[in-house]
Design a protein around this motif. Structure first.
Motif, PDB file in Angstrom:
ATOM      1  N   VAL A   1      -0.084 -11.597  -5.201  1.00 18.69           N
ATOM      2  CA  VAL A   1       1.180 -11.731  -5.781  1.00 18.69           C
ATOM      3  C   VAL A   1       1.295  -9.864  -6.734  1.00 18.69           C
ATOM      4  N   SER A   2       0.214 -10.026  -7.236  1.00 17.29           N
ATOM      5  CA  SER A   2       0.323  -9.018  -8.107  1.00 17.29           C
ATOM      6  C   SER A   2       0.290  -7.820  -7.268  1.00 17.29           C
ATOM      7  N   PHE A   3      -0.832  -7.564  -6.582  1.00 15.54           N
ATOM      8  CA  PHE A   3      -1.448  -6.976  -6.080  1.00 15.54           C
ATOM      9  C   PHE A   3      -0.025  -6.075  -4.821  1.00 15.54           C
ATOM     10  N   ASN A   4       0.614  -7.292  -4.544  1.00 12.91           N
ATOM     11  CA  ASN A   4       1.937  -7.160  -4.020  1.00 12.91           C
ATOM     12  C   ASN A   4       2.834  -6.306  -5.202  1.00 12.91           C
ATOM     13  N   PHE A   5       3.079  -6.702  -5.861  1.00 13.98           N
ATOM     14  CA  PHE A   5       4.405  -6.254  -6.838  1.00 13.98           C
ATOM     15  C   PHE A   5       3.467  -4.500  -7.550  1.00 13.98           C
ATOM     16  N   ILE A   6       2.400  -4.471  -7.728  1.00 15.08           N
ATOM     17  CA  ILE A   6       2.396  -3.425  -7.849  1.00 15.08           C
ATOM     18  C   ILE A   6       2.640  -2.807  -6.308  1.00 15.08           C
ATOM     19  N   SER A   7       2.623  -2.888  -5.650  1.00 10.43           N
ATOM     20  CA  SER A   7       2.373  -2.314  -4.161  1.00 10.43           C
ATOM     21  C   SER A   7       4.053  -2.550  -4.135  1.00 10.43           C
ATOM     22  N   THR A   8       4.889  -3.109  -4.196  1.00  9.04           N
ATOM     23  CA  THR A   8       6.331  -2.261  -4.334  1.00  9.04           C
ATOM     24  C   THR A   8       6.817  -1.552  -5.073  1.00  9.04           C
ATOM     25  N   PHE A   9       6.221  -1.989  -6.666  1.00  7.74           N
ATOM     26  CA  PHE A   9       6.456  -1.062  -7.597  1.00  7.74           C
ATOM     27  C   PHE A   9       5.890   0.799  -7.146  1.00  7.74           C
TER      28      PHE A   9
ATOM     29  N   THR B   1       0.526  13.974 -10.051  1.00  4.32           N
ATOM     30  CA  THR B   1       0.460  14.084  -9.027  1.00  4.32           C
ATOM     31  C   THR B   1       1.293  14.599  -7.674  1.00  4.32           C
ATOM     32  N   GLY B   2       2.431  14.050  -8.017  1.00  4.36           N
ATOM     33  CA  GLY B   2       3.528  13.396  -7.288  1.00  4.36           C
ATOM     34  C   GLY B   2       3.085  12.749  -6.181  1.00  4.36           C
ATOM     35  N   LYS B   3       1.846  11.411  -6.019  1.00  3.60           N
ATOM     36  CA  LYS B   3       2.075  10.680  -5.527  1.00  3.60           C
ATOM     37  C   LYS B   3       0.521  10.120  -6.308  1.00  3.60           C
ATOM     38  N   ILE B   4       0.942   8.352  -5.326  1.00  2.00           N
ATOM     39  CA  ILE B   4       0.082   7.243  -5.953  1.00  2.00           C
ATOM     40  C   ILE B   4      -0.940   6.697  -4.368  1.00  2.00           C
ATOM     41  N   ASN B   5      -2.109   5.788  -4.689  1.00  4.61           N
ATOM     42  CA  ASN B   5      -2.385   4.804  -3.303  1.00  4.61           C
ATOM     43  C   ASN B   5      -3.056   4.261  -4.577  1.00  4.61           C
ATOM     44  N   VAL B   6      -1.799   2.718  -4.270  1.00  3.01           N
ATOM     45  CA  VAL B   6      -2.585   1.538  -4.820  1.00  3.01           C
ATOM     46  C   VAL B   6      -4.118   1.090  -4.088  1.00  3.01           C
ATOM     47  N   ASN B   7      -4.493   0.972  -2.942  1.00  4.25           N
ATOM     48  CA  ASN B   7      -5.849   0.247  -2.112  1.00  4.25           C
ATOM     49  C   ASN B   7      -6.745   1.522  -3.542  1.00  4.25           C
ATOM     50  N   LYS B   8      -6.762   2.480  -3.638  1.00  2.00           N
ATOM     51  CA  LYS B   8      -7.393   3.375  -3.979  1.00  2.00           C
ATOM     52  C   LYS B   8      -7.659   2.627  -5.411  1.00  2.00           C
ATOM     53  N   TYR B   9      -6.855   3.050  -5.631  1.00  2.00           N
ATOM     54  CA  TYR B   9      -6.545   2.500  -7.479  1.00  2.00           C
ATOM     55  C   TYR B   9      -7.064   1.336  -8.175  1.00  2.00           C
TER      56      TYR B   9
END
Length: 70
Positions: free
Chosen positions: A54-62, A30-38
């Motif tokens: 820490v894990s959530f922050n890692f995903i947000s950095t990704f 899709t060309g976009k992602i939403n970490v919070n939603k997923y």
């Protein structure tokens, strides 16, 4: 190809890996992602997926890195 990932409860590191893999595929499609939603969707299926900040922050950095590539 297949990949197996597991931690003792199956939610911490495993949840982080599942989120990274799914968000990467979503970004490609899709060309976009939403970490919070997923993460919210994951937690509706299984409590405590992506167990800590820490894990959530890692995903947000990704997410930040991926957004530069799409």
């Amino acid at each position: 190809s297949s990949c197996i990932c597991n931690c003792s409860a199956g939610v911490g590191r495993t949840g982080t890996f599942i989120a990274l893999d799914a968000l990467y595929k979503e970004g490609i499609m899709t060309g976009k992602i939403n970490v919070n939603k997923y993460v919210k969707i994951m937690r509706s299926c299984r409590m405590n997926m992506v167990q800590n900040y820490v894990s959530f922050n890692f995903i947000s950095t990704f997410e930040t890195i991926l957004k530069r590539t799409f």
